[in-house]
Design a protein around this motif. Structure first.
Motif, short mmCIF file in Angstrom:
data_model
loop_
_atom_site.label_atom_id
_atom_site.label_comp_id
_atom_site.label_asym_id
_atom_site.label_seq_id
_atom_site.Cartn_x
_atom_site.Cartn_y
_atom_site.Cartn_z
N SER A 1 -1.73 -3.44 -1.63
CA SER A 1 -2.09 -3.30 -2.90
C SER A 1 -0.89 -4.02 -3.86
N ILE A 2 -1.20 -4.50 -5.19
CA ILE A 2 -0.21 -4.61 -5.86
C ILE A 2 0.66 -3.35 -6.40
N ALA A 3 0.25 -2.31 -6.22
CA ALA A 3 1.04 -1.15 -6.28
C ALA A 3 2.18 -1.10 -5.23
N ALA A 4 2.21 -1.92 -4.37
CA ALA A 4 3.44 -2.09 -3.37
C ALA A 4 4.42 -3.21 -3.90
N HIS A 5 4.04 -3.76 -5.23
CA HIS A 5 5.18 -4.75 -5.66
C HIS A 5 5.39 -4.44 -7.17
N ALA A 6 4.59 -3.35 -7.77
CA ALA A 6 5.03 -2.86 -9.13
C ALA A 6 4.65 -1.50 -9.23
N TYR B 1 0.31 6.54 -3.13
CA TYR B 1 -0.49 5.21 -3.03
C TYR B 1 0.57 4.30 -2.65
N ALA B 2 1.69 4.06 -3.73
CA ALA B 2 2.46 2.62 -3.64
C ALA B 2 3.34 2.91 -2.49
N ALA B 3 3.83 4.09 -2.14
CA ALA B 3 4.76 4.17 -1.05
C ALA B 3 4.01 3.91 0.42
N ALA B 4 2.91 4.29 0.39
CA ALA B 4 2.00 3.86 1.55
C ALA B 4 1.75 2.50 1.70
N LYS B 5 1.45 1.69 0.56
CA LYS B 5 1.13 0.27 0.73
C LYS B 5 2.40 -0.46 0.88
N LEU C 1 3.26 -3.09 3.99
CA LEU C 1 3.88 -4.47 4.01
C LEU C 1 4.99 -4.46 5.26
N ALA C 2 5.79 -3.75 5.36
CA ALA C 2 6.66 -3.31 6.40
C ALA C 2 6.03 -3.62 7.82
N LEU C 3 5.23 -2.84 8.06
CA LEU C 3 4.45 -2.91 9.29
C LEU C 3 3.92 -4.37 9.42
N HIS D 1 -0.54 -11.72 0.60
CA HIS D 1 -1.21 -12.36 -0.30
C HIS D 1 -1.53 -11.82 -1.53
N VAL D 2 -1.08 -12.06 -2.66
CA VAL D 2 -1.49 -11.22 -3.87
C VAL D 2 -2.81 -11.99 -4.41
#
Length: 263
Positions: free
Chosen positions: A157-162, A170-174, A178-180, A254-255
């Motif tokens: 999610s873009i929540a992983a980027h901002a 939600y952001a922490a999970a997303k 990315l790390a996985l 990929h955003v």
């Protein structure tokens, strides 16, 4: 002039057959991006297992695919239960000549709350579905693909980027997704397995519709294209990543956000 939304015929798919003969598993396929992604993969020739905790919804999507001439069946899955995930991945790998494509799209928003007011139980629930669910899935999908090669596509999610107010869990999970994705891509490239993630912005899905009124207003106001994405737009990109057209892509995110992060 209102923002232009591309109009796609039928279910937004292009039956060009570039995924023909490949078995696919879509986890979280009962609705939203997962459902549209399952339809798109099937329309491009993949034989799809539609898996979701919502078994009725998964069955509906599989039935729609077969009615349109595709190949699909459904399975109930609980991504928080490693045994449930292992069973479904094993079944999918035994069908259609092996598992070649996996899309991990199961997710929940969780309650919107400032971090200091977020109950630990709610934080844990979101991580169990959105992060641990991807871990459980990949832990089974990777061994299933080592003999044939394949592609795993995780929904981030873009929540992983901002930063977004109220979305700490939600952001922490997303971000964890990315790390996985990056780690597995490096570990399994020698096995012919590509691992990628897609970070959508605001998409017109039931999960977004269930948010409180106004929850996405500020975000949409900052989107250069001035509209939400349609699930078919994200599904089209997922199908590209799953195809040989994306054969040199792995480990990347990929955003698909209408330009939100282009600041």
């Amino acid at each position: 002039m209102p923002p232009h939304t591309p109009q796609l015929s039928g279910n937004g798919t292009r039956p060009d057959g570039r995924l023909r003969g490949r078995g696919a598993l879509v986890i979280g396929g009962a609705s939203g991006i997962g459902a549209t992604g399952a339809r798109r993969l099937a329309a491009e020739g993949a034989a799809v297992v539609v898996a979701d905790l919502d078994e009725t919804g998964a069955a509906r999507v599989a039935k729609e695919i077969t009615a349109e001439g595709g190949t699909a069946l459904h399975r109930r899955i609980d991504v928080t239960d490693p045994d449930s995930v292992a069973r479904v991945v094993s079944e999918a790998a035994a069908l259609h000549g092996g598992l070649r494509i996996a899309v991990n799209s199961a997710g929940v928003n969780g309650p919107l709350s400032p971090l200091a007011e977020l109950p630990p139980a709610d934080f844990d629930t979101v991580l169990r579905v959105n992060l641990y669910g991807v871990f459980h899935a990949m832990r089974c999908q990777l061994p299933a693909m080592t003999a044939t090669g394949g592609v795993i596509i995780n929904l981030a999610s873009i929540a992983a980027h901002a930063g977004f107010r109220g979305h700490a869990a939600y952001a922490a999970a997303k971000q964890g997704v990315l790390a996985l994705t990056r780690t597995a891509a490096r570990e399994y490239a020698d096995h012919g397995i590509r691992v990628l993630s897609v970070s959508p912005g605001v998409v017109d899905t039931p999960m977004v519709s269930a948010l409180p009124p106004g929850a996405t207003d500020d975000l949409l106001a900052a989107v250069p294209l001035r509209r939400t994405a349609q699930p078919s737009e994200v599904a089209a990109f997922i199908a590209f990543l799953a195809s040989d057209d994306a054969s040199y892509l792995t480990g990347s995110d990929h955003v698909v956000d209408g330009g939100y992060l282009a600041k």
